[in-house]
Design a protein around this motif. Structure first.
Motif, PDB file in Angstrom:
ATOM      1  N   ARG A   1       0.825  -1.206   0.000  1.00  0.00           N
ATOM      2  CA  ARG A   1       0.000   0.000   0.000  1.00  0.00           C
ATOM      3  C   ARG A   1       0.862   1.261   0.000  1.00  0.00           C
ATOM      4  O   ARG A   1       0.604   2.220  -0.728  1.00  0.00           O
ATOM      5  CB  ARG A   1      -0.942  -0.018   1.207  1.00  0.00           C
ATOM      6  N   TRP A   2       1.921   1.272   0.829  1.00  0.00           N
ATOM      7  CA  TRP A   2       2.770   2.463   0.908  1.00  0.00           C
ATOM      8  C   TRP A   2       3.493   2.705  -0.415  1.00  0.00           C
ATOM      9  O   TRP A   2       3.503   3.828  -0.930  1.00  0.00           O
ATOM     10  CB  TRP A   2       3.796   2.315   2.042  1.00  0.00           C
ATOM     11  N   PHE A   3       4.082   1.661  -0.972  1.00  0.00           N
ATOM     12  CA  PHE A   3       4.831   1.823  -2.221  1.00  0.00           C
ATOM     13  C   PHE A   3       3.902   2.279  -3.345  1.00  0.00           C
ATOM     14  O   PHE A   3       4.241   3.200  -4.107  1.00  0.00           O
ATOM     15  CB  PHE A   3       5.515   0.505  -2.593  1.00  0.00           C
ATOM     16  N   SER A   4       2.750   1.648  -3.466  1.00  0.00           N
ATOM     17  CA  SER A   4       1.811   2.004  -4.539  1.00  0.00           C
ATOM     18  C   SER A   4       1.357   3.453  -4.421  1.00  0.00           C
ATOM     19  O   SER A   4       1.261   4.174  -5.426  1.00  0.00           O
ATOM     20  CB  SER A   4       0.602   1.062  -4.509  1.00  0.00           C
ATOM     21  N   GLU A   5       1.088   3.902  -3.201  1.00  0.00           N
ATOM     22  CA  GLU A   5       0.663   5.291  -2.990  1.00  0.00           C
ATOM     23  C   GLU A   5       1.757   6.271  -3.418  1.00  0.00           C
ATOM     24  O   GLU A   5       1.490   7.271  -4.097  1.00  0.00           O
ATOM     25  CB  GLU A   5       0.332   5.511  -1.518  1.00  0.00           C
ATOM     26  N   HIS A   6       3.010   5.973  -3.060  1.00  0.00           N
ATOM     27  CA  HIS A   6       4.091   6.918  -3.318  1.00  0.00           C
ATOM     28  C   HIS A   6       4.639   6.829  -4.745  1.00  0.00           C
ATOM     29  O   HIS A   6       5.240   7.788  -5.228  1.00  0.00           O
ATOM     30  CB  HIS A   6       5.194   6.743  -2.274  1.00  0.00           C
ATOM     31  N   ILE A   7       4.401   5.722  -5.410  1.00  0.00           N
ATOM     32  CA  ILE A   7       4.673   5.685  -6.854  1.00  0.00           C
ATOM     33  C   ILE A   7       3.644   6.545  -7.584  1.00  0.00           C
ATOM     34  O   ILE A   7       3.966   7.304  -8.500  1.00  0.00           O
ATOM     35  CB  ILE A   7       4.627   4.237  -7.387  1.00  0.00           C
ATOM     36  N   SER A   8       2.384   6.454  -7.138  1.00  0.00           N
ATOM     37  CA  SER A   8       1.313   7.207  -7.790  1.00  0.00           C
ATOM     38  C   SER A   8       1.483   8.710  -7.627  1.00  0.00           C
ATOM     39  O   SER A   8       1.203   9.481  -8.545  1.00  0.00           O
ATOM     40  CB  SER A   8      -0.049   6.779  -7.234  1.00  0.00           C
ATOM     41  N   ASN A   9       1.944   9.150  -6.439  1.00  0.00           N
ATOM     42  CA  ASN A   9       2.096  10.595  -6.234  1.00  0.00           C
ATOM     43  C   ASN A   9       3.510  11.091  -6.575  1.00  0.00           C
ATOM     44  O   ASN A   9       3.843  12.252  -6.305  1.00  0.00           O
ATOM     45  CB  ASN A   9       1.693  10.992  -4.807  1.00  0.00           C
ATOM     46  N   HIS A  10       4.326  10.201  -7.137  1.00  0.00           N
ATOM     47  CA  HIS A  10       5.657  10.534  -7.666  1.00  0.00           C
ATOM     48  C   HIS A  10       6.655  10.945  -6.588  1.00  0.00           C
ATOM     49  O   HIS A  10       7.664  11.595  -6.890  1.00  0.00           O
ATOM     50  CB  HIS A  10       5.563  11.640  -8.724  1.00  0.00           C
ATOM     51  N   SER A  11       6.426  10.569  -5.334  1.00  0.00           N
ATOM     52  CA  SER A  11       7.410  10.870  -4.295  1.00  0.00           C
ATOM     53  C   SER A  11       8.522   9.820  -4.254  1.00  0.00           C
ATOM     54  O   SER A  11       9.532  10.015  -3.576  1.00  0.00           O
ATOM     55  CB  SER A  11       6.736  10.984  -2.924  1.00  0.00           C
ATOM     56  N   ILE A  12       8.352   8.700  -4.968  1.00  0.00           N
ATOM     57  CA  ILE A  12       9.450   7.766  -5.234  1.00  0.00           C
ATOM     58  C   ILE A  12       9.998   8.106  -6.613  1.00  0.00           C
ATOM     59  O   ILE A  12       9.255   8.119  -7.592  1.00  0.00           O
ATOM     60  CB  ILE A  12       8.980   6.300  -5.184  1.00  0.00           C
ATOM     61  N   LYS A  13      11.281   8.399  -6.702  1.00  0.00           N
ATOM     62  CA  LYS A  13      11.905   8.786  -7.960  1.00  0.00           C
ATOM     63  C   LYS A  13      12.578   7.565  -8.605  1.00  0.00           C
ATOM     64  O   LYS A  13      13.262   6.799  -7.931  1.00  0.00           O
ATOM     65  CB  LYS A  13      12.949   9.884  -7.740  1.00  0.00           C
ATOM     66  N   LYS A  14      12.383   7.425  -9.914  1.00  0.00           N
ATOM     67  CA  LYS A  14      12.969   6.311 -10.668  1.00  0.00           C
ATOM     68  C   LYS A  14      13.954   6.861 -11.704  1.00  0.00           C
ATOM     69  O   LYS A  14      13.581   7.680 -12.543  1.00  0.00           O
ATOM     70  CB  LYS A  14      11.874   5.498 -11.359  1.00  0.00           C
ATOM     71  N   ILE A  15      15.196   6.405 -11.619  1.00  0.00           N
ATOM     72  CA  ILE A  15      16.253   6.841 -12.534  1.00  0.00           C
ATOM     73  C   ILE A  15      16.713   5.647 -13.365  1.00  0.00           C
ATOM     74  O   ILE A  15      17.053   4.595 -12.807  1.00  0.00           O
ATOM     75  CB  ILE A  15      17.460   7.433 -11.787  1.00  0.00           C
ATOM     76  N   TYR A  16      16.718   5.796 -14.672  1.00  0.00           N
ATOM     77  CA  TYR A  16      17.162   4.756 -15.591  1.00  0.00           C
ATOM     78  C   TYR A  16      18.431   5.223 -16.303  1.00  0.00           C
ATOM     79  O   TYR A  16      18.736   6.419 -16.364  1.00  0.00           O
ATOM     80  CB  TYR A  16      16.103   4.483 -16.660  1.00  0.00           C
ATOM     81  N   CYS A  17      19.159   4.273 -16.890  1.00  0.00           N
ATOM     82  CA  CYS A  17      20.197   4.617 -17.849  1.00  0.00           C
ATOM     83  C   CYS A  17      20.017   3.735 -19.080  1.00  0.00           C
ATOM     84  O   CYS A  17      19.522   2.601 -18.987  1.00  0.00           O
ATOM     85  CB  CYS A  17      21.595   4.471 -17.258  1.00  0.00           C
ATOM     86  N   GLY A  18      20.375   4.279 -20.228  1.00  0.00           N
ATOM     87  CA  GLY A  18      20.192   3.543 -21.475  1.00  0.00           C
ATOM     88  C   GLY A  18      21.094   4.097 -22.554  1.00  0.00           C
ATOM     89  O   GLY A  18      21.705   5.171 -22.400  1.00  0.00           O
ATOM     90  N   ILE A  19      21.180   3.372 -23.647  1.00  0.00           N
ATOM     91  CA  ILE A  19      22.058   3.760 -24.750  1.00  0.00           C
ATOM     92  C   ILE A  19      21.198   4.267 -25.898  1.00  0.00           C
ATOM     93  O   ILE A  19      20.411   3.510 -26.490  1.00  0.00           O
ATOM     94  CB  ILE A  19      22.933   2.579 -25.203  1.00  0.00           C
ATOM     95  N   LEU A  20      21.339   5.555 -26.182  1.00  0.00           N
ATOM     96  CA  LEU A  20      20.596   6.201 -27.250  1.00  0.00           C
ATOM     97  C   LEU A  20      21.378   6.174 -28.554  1.00  0.00           C
ATOM     98  O   LEU A  20      22.612   6.339 -28.553  1.00  0.00           O
ATOM     99  CB  LEU A  20      20.309   7.664 -26.892  1.00  0.00           C
ATOM    100  N   GLN A  21      20.682   5.993 -29.632  1.00  0.00           N
ATOM    101  CA  GLN A  21      21.286   6.099 -30.960  1.00  0.00           C
ATOM    102  C   GLN A  21      21.418   7.586 -31.301  1.00  0.00           C
ATOM    103  O   GLN A  21      20.448   8.345 -31.192  1.00  0.00           O
ATOM    104  CB  GLN A  21      20.402   5.397 -31.975  1.00  0.00           C
ATOM    105  N   GLY A  22      22.607   8.015 -31.677  1.00  0.00           N
ATOM    106  CA  GLY A  22      22.845   9.421 -31.965  1.00  0.00           C
ATOM    107  C   GLY A  22      23.571  10.091 -30.817  1.00  0.00           C
ATOM    108  O   GLY A  22      23.867   9.477 -29.782  1.00  0.00           O
TER     109      GLY A  22
END
Length: 316
Positions: A158-179
């Motif tokens: 419940r806590w995680f779902s609530e804070h993912i929905s209100n964006h108080s948990i930040k998600k950082i990705y890395c990836g390889i872009l063409q260009g």
């Protein structure tokens, strides 16, 4: 008639009786469960109950033994060796956070990660719950690696779902872009589902105006540059403020930088891998009730790291 009796724990509190019973007799249809409850083959605190009645911590649920005898052993569906392959980054009584491998589904078949995590939970967690089953709390595509969170308690879910929905948990990705992405950009677009059907799945469509789509916000920053077969690429960091289907993949392509190798969105094919995208970091609110650290980081896969070592030219 012989009965087996179980005691409801905190994670069963205020759940409907029929939903708890389905965990015990998963091979039976819902109508069969309702019939068993009406006939008194399933009792609560030694009395008949109704399927829609709610169960509370400490309630005694008695189930006729013959209803349990023919139920399949759920643990037999998952090879115990598979649980040893889980790369656990963090766990406590509320959450299990793993480093998801490349090219494995989160849900949908008997070899998916949710089945493996369920087996791991049964083997390693002591719980009084009759009905709680761990489950993924957000999505990662099959070809995306990195941090993936599973619930280990109802409070954690419940806590995680609530804070993912209100964006108080930040998600950082890395990836390889063409260009070659020269500078940090913030993409504000709209995403529509079900745009173009491929052999395996439906891609999504990105537009600059939101007539029918949902808002998608991504901040992307270049980290380093390289070349693959004379094609420029950028190792980039993505801070996503929303969590739409294929958000990074679709927005990257829309802005002229498809993920290298992501052919569904216009990327050039690369050897041995479809594309590289990794959920690298989760940042949690401080002083949270689940005793989570401020941030959790998942290392890159060996294949991702080797690609960068072989093809990168310089860092910013």
């Amino acid at each position: 008639m012989e009965f087996k009796t179980f005691t409801a724990g905190p994670d069963d509190n205020d759940r409907r009786l029929d939903r708890i019973i389905r965990k015990f007799v998963s091979n039976d249809s819902l109508s069969s469960i309702y019939k068993s409850i009406r006939k008194g083959l399933i009792k609560v605190n030694d009395s008949k109950s109704a399927a829609e009645n709610h169960i509370f911590t400490g309630d005694k649920i008695s189930i006729a033994s013959f209803l349990l005898e023919n139920q399949s052993n759920k643990e037999s569906n998952t090879n115990p060796k598979e649980t040893s392959k889980l790369k656990i980054i963090f766990q406590n009584e509320h959450l299990i956070i793993i480093n998801k491998p490349y090219d494995i589904t989160v849900q949908g078949d008997k070899n998916s990660l949710n089945k493996i995590v369920e087996a791991y939970y049964r083997q390693n967690f002591s719980t009084e719950s009759l009905s709680f089953t761990p489950g993924p709390l957000h999505r990662l595509d099959r070809k995306t690696s990195g941090l993936l969170c599973f619930s280990a308690s109802l409070q954690g879910a419940r806590w995680f779902s609530e804070h993912i929905s209100n964006h108080s948990i930040k998600k950082i990705y890395c990836g390889i872009l063409q260009g070659k992405l020269e500078e940090t950009q913030k993409w504000n677009d709209f995403i529509e589902k079900g745009y173009q059907e491929t052999e395996v799945f439906q891609t999504v469509k990105v537009t600059s105006e939101g007539k029918t789509g949902k808002k998608a916000i991504t901040e992307v920053s270049p980290l380093s540059y390289g070349k693959y077969k004379n094609l420029d690429f950028t190792l980039a960091s993505f801070n996503i403020e929303t969590g739409r289907t294929h958000q990074i993949r679709a927005q990257s392509a829309f802005h002229g930088y498809p993920l290298l190798g992501d052919r569904a969105y216009g990327g050039q094919k690369i050897q041995d891998s479809e594309y590289f995208l990794h959920a690298e970091k989760l940042i949690f609110p401080e002083n949270n009730p689940l005793s989570l650290p401020k941030e959790i980081i998942a290392p890159l896969s060996e294949k991702f790291s080797d690609f960068l070592k072989t093809n990168s030219q310089y860092s910013i």
